[in-house]
Design a protein around this motif. Structure first.
Motif, short mmCIF file in Angstrom:
data_model
loop_
_atom_site.label_atom_id
_atom_site.label_comp_id
_atom_site.label_asym_id
_atom_site.label_seq_id
_atom_site.Cartn_x
_atom_site.Cartn_y
_atom_site.Cartn_z
N PRO A 87 96.92 15.69 52.21
CA PRO A 87 96.02 15.67 53.38
C PRO A 87 95.94 17.01 54.11
O PRO A 87 94.87 17.39 54.59
N ALA A 88 97.05 17.73 54.17
CA ALA A 88 97.05 19.01 54.88
C ALA A 88 96.16 20.04 54.20
O ALA A 88 95.58 20.91 54.86
N LEU A 89 96.05 19.95 52.88
CA LEU A 89 95.21 20.89 52.13
C LEU A 89 93.80 20.36 51.91
O LEU A 89 92.86 21.13 51.72
N ASN A 105 111.81 18.97 49.84
CA ASN A 105 112.68 17.82 49.52
C ASN A 105 113.19 17.10 50.75
O ASN A 105 114.29 16.52 50.74
N THR A 106 112.42 17.15 51.83
CA THR A 106 112.85 16.50 53.07
C THR A 106 112.31 15.08 53.21
O THR A 106 112.79 14.31 54.03
N LYS A 107 111.30 14.72 52.43
CA LYS A 107 110.71 13.39 52.47
C LYS A 107 110.74 12.79 51.07
O LYS A 107 110.37 13.45 50.11
N GLY A 108 111.16 11.53 50.99
CA GLY A 108 111.23 10.86 49.70
C GLY A 108 112.64 10.39 49.40
O GLY A 108 113.62 10.94 49.91
N ALA A 109 112.74 9.38 48.57
CA ALA A 109 114.01 8.72 48.29
C ALA A 109 114.97 9.65 47.54
O ALA A 109 114.55 10.53 46.80
N GLY A 110 116.24 9.42 47.74
CA GLY A 110 117.27 10.15 47.03
C GLY A 110 117.70 11.43 47.72
O GLY A 110 116.91 12.09 48.39
N LYS A 111 118.97 11.78 47.53
CA LYS A 111 119.50 13.02 48.08
C LYS A 111 119.26 14.17 47.10
O LYS A 111 119.45 14.00 45.90
N ASP A 118 102.06 9.98 52.38
CA ASP A 118 103.12 9.47 53.24
C ASP A 118 104.13 10.55 53.64
O ASP A 118 105.19 10.25 54.16
N GLY A 119 103.78 11.80 53.37
CA GLY A 119 104.64 12.91 53.76
C GLY A 119 105.64 13.36 52.71
O GLY A 119 106.29 14.40 52.88
N GLU A 120 105.81 12.60 51.62
CA GLU A 120 106.79 12.99 50.60
C GLU A 120 106.44 14.36 50.01
O GLU A 120 105.28 14.65 49.73
N ASN A 121 107.49 15.19 49.83
CA ASN A 121 107.27 16.60 49.45
C ASN A 121 108.36 17.09 48.49
O ASN A 121 108.89 18.18 48.64
N SER A 122 108.66 16.26 47.49
CA SER A 122 109.88 16.48 46.71
C SER A 122 109.64 16.90 45.26
O SER A 122 108.59 16.66 44.67
N ASN A 123 110.69 17.46 44.69
CA ASN A 123 110.73 17.95 43.31
C ASN A 123 111.11 16.80 42.37
O ASN A 123 112.12 16.81 41.71
N TYR A 124 110.23 15.79 42.30
CA TYR A 124 110.46 14.66 41.40
C TYR A 124 109.89 14.92 40.01
O TYR A 124 110.16 14.17 39.08
N GLY A 125 109.08 15.93 39.83
CA GLY A 125 108.29 16.07 38.62
C GLY A 125 109.04 16.51 37.39
O GLY A 125 110.06 17.21 37.45
N LEU A 126 108.48 16.12 36.24
CA LEU A 126 108.85 16.74 34.98
C LEU A 126 108.13 18.06 34.82
O LEU A 126 108.57 18.94 34.09
N VAL A 127 106.99 18.16 35.54
CA VAL A 127 106.23 19.40 35.53
C VAL A 127 105.96 19.83 36.97
O VAL A 127 105.99 19.02 37.89
N LYS A 128 105.69 21.10 37.13
CA LYS A 128 105.35 21.65 38.44
C LYS A 128 103.89 21.37 38.75
O LYS A 128 103.15 20.84 37.93
N GLU A 129 103.45 21.75 39.93
CA GLU A 129 102.03 21.61 40.29
C GLU A 129 101.13 22.41 39.36
O GLU A 129 99.96 22.10 39.20
N THR A 130 101.70 23.42 38.73
CA THR A 130 100.94 24.25 37.78
C THR A 130 100.87 23.62 36.39
O THR A 130 100.27 24.20 35.49
N ASP A 131 101.52 22.48 36.20
CA ASP A 131 101.63 21.78 34.92
C ASP A 131 102.66 22.43 34.00
O ASP A 131 102.78 22.06 32.84
N GLU A 132 103.40 23.39 34.51
CA GLU A 132 104.46 24.01 33.73
C GLU A 132 105.70 23.12 33.75
O GLU A 132 106.10 22.62 34.81
#
Length: 456
Positions: free
Chosen positions: A89-91, A370-376, A419-433
């Motif tokens: 939403p911010a972008l 990594n401040t929003k979303g489940a898990g430490k 919902d504000g989640e901003n975490s490194n959950y991915g197998l790939v980055k936003e660049t698809d790398e």
């Protein structure tokens, strides 16, 4: 031939004999790995009766999915494998979607490349919230959001009136639209009915569903009527109800007008109120699961019902109510180890196999908040890989567990998703790398889980 020999000599000179040996060994290893699995991703080492659809079966005391060709199958999935990615939403757009649009030019090419990568990394199932363009390329699951489409709200924790004729009508419409066209599709593993419904007090609300149903509107709402009928049948007289609950309601009609039924601070009254709340929860849960089961089976008699994706907790009355209406119990858990005792209880009470349908690890070296979303969060990508291996290995030693689905395909935007989640959950980055260290470890682990599960 001379050109070929020259090329071979040049290659040998460039990489040396060690490099050639490594290359040949790698090719042989990949060939051997692919030879272990059938076209669906099932394990070729063992075979049962083929029915043309996915099903579950206990083999020598161990539960498995059985794929359409009859091979034993562990569902190794990834959630939200989405061409659209996470909208920020911010972008005002999805960074992942912009990047893959530019990289692949079309969703079809993205889908082909993505399924190829998933297979290379040892996955065999498309998880919930994924793009439909993938469904013709790999075994997949569908999340129907039955309760959500009938009035539940995941963020707020509101729950639908499952006794309402409207609830049944919505479920039938969903099943007619989503299930009927897929009833003959061998690639469909099965359906999740919902995700992380609120079954009682949790982070979204301190209230029990009995309390919520007391507040249903209009005054003659079917759910409120079911609650009042439950209390009348249990207590017979309003005086008996008042004594048990520590209240002073003049008559049953006035009970319907109450705005709250607070818990007593302690003592027998509190115990009785809790007992009533849990018993009514069992009635609600049974009606929910029965209605979902009947709607799905009306339009699709062939595919599995994979449960409701519990949000890290599963109240006993709900579990007791669901067993006859699901084929698999699904549970989301972001701890560093599988919730073995809980999974064991889920299996014991329902007599059905279980699967983890969300788990993940996020690392601080990703550059994401990594401040929003489940898990430490963990420190590094190596920690993500180590935790994946430890978690999955422990999970696959449980004889009643038939799969695990990682959350999620691509990283979330640093500025947050809906919902504000901003975490490194991915197998790939936003660049698809790809996160190479993680995905290569996943490939290694995913390739051997069947042997672990079979106790070999």
């Amino acid at each position: 031939m001379m050109e070929m020999n020259w090329t071979r000599r040049k290659f040998m000179k460039l990489v040396g004999f060690a490099g050639v040996f490594a290359c040949v060994s790698s090719c042989r290893s990949e060939s051997q790995e692919s030879a272990k699995f059938c076209r669906y991703g099932g394990w070729l080492a063992m075979r049962r009766k083929a029915t043309g659809f996915f099903r579950t079966e206990q083999v020598d005391g161990v539960w498995w999915f059985i794929d359409p060709d009859g091979h034993l199958f562990i569902s190794k999935g990834v959630n939200h494998v989405s061409f659209g990615g996470d909208h920020c939403p911010a972008l005002g757009y999805s960074p992942y979607n912009r990047n893959v649009q530019a990289k692949y030019g079309s969703e079809e090419k993205w889908a082909e490349a993505t399924v190829k990568r998933l297979r290379e990394w040892g996955f065999n199932t498309i998880g919930a919230w994924s793009s439909r363009s993938l469904f013709k390329l790999m075994p997949y699951t569908v999340i129907l959001n039955m309760g959500a489409r009938a009035g539940a709200d995941w963020l707020k924790g509101s729950f639908p009136d499952v006794f309402s004729p409207k609830f049944r009508q919505v479920l039938d419409e969903i099943a007619a639209r989503e299930c009927a066209p897929r009833k003959n599709d061998p690639l469909l593993v099965g359906y999740f009915t919902d995700n992380e419904l609120r079954w009682g007090p949790d982070w979204r609300s301190p209230r029990h569903l009995l309390d919520d149903y007391l507040l249903l509107l209009p005054a003659d709402a079917p759910g409120k009527k079911a609650l009042l009928d439950f209390l009348r049948k249990r207590y017979q007289t309003v005086e008996a109800f008042n004594k048990a609950w520590g209240l002073n309601v003049p008559n049953w009609d006035e009970l319907a007008n109450l705005k709250d039924l607070p818990l007593a601070p302690s003592g027998e009254v509190e115990k009785q109120r809790l007992a009533d709340r849990l018993d009514f929860l069992r009635i609600i849960a049974r009606e929910y699961f029965r209605a979902c089961h009947e709607a799905i089976r009306k339009h699709d008699p062939n595919h599995l019902i994979l449960g409701v994706r519990f949000a890290g907790y599963a109240p006993l009355p709900v579990v007791e109510a669901m067993g006859e209406f699901v084929d698999v119990v699904s549970f989301n858990w972001y701890g560093f180890e599988p919730p073995t005792k809980t999974l064991e209880d889920l299996h014991r009470i329902t007599s059905k196999p279980v699967m983890i349908t969300e788990f993940s690890f996020k690392a601080m070296d990703s550059g994401l908040p990594n401040t929003k979303g489940a898990g430490k969060p963990v420190p590094t990508q190596k920690d993500r890989a180590d935790n994946f291996e430890r978690y999955v290995t422990a999970l696959m030693k449980l004889p009643y567990c038939v799969g695990y689905h990682w959350f999620q395909w691509s990283d979330q935007p640093a500025q947050g998703r809906f919902d504000g989640e901003n975490s490194n959950y991915g197998l790939v980055k936003e660049t698809d790398e790809a996160w190479e260290l993680l995905t290569q470890r996943m490939k290694e682990v995913n390739g051997r889980v069947e042997e672990i599960h079979a106790g070999r």
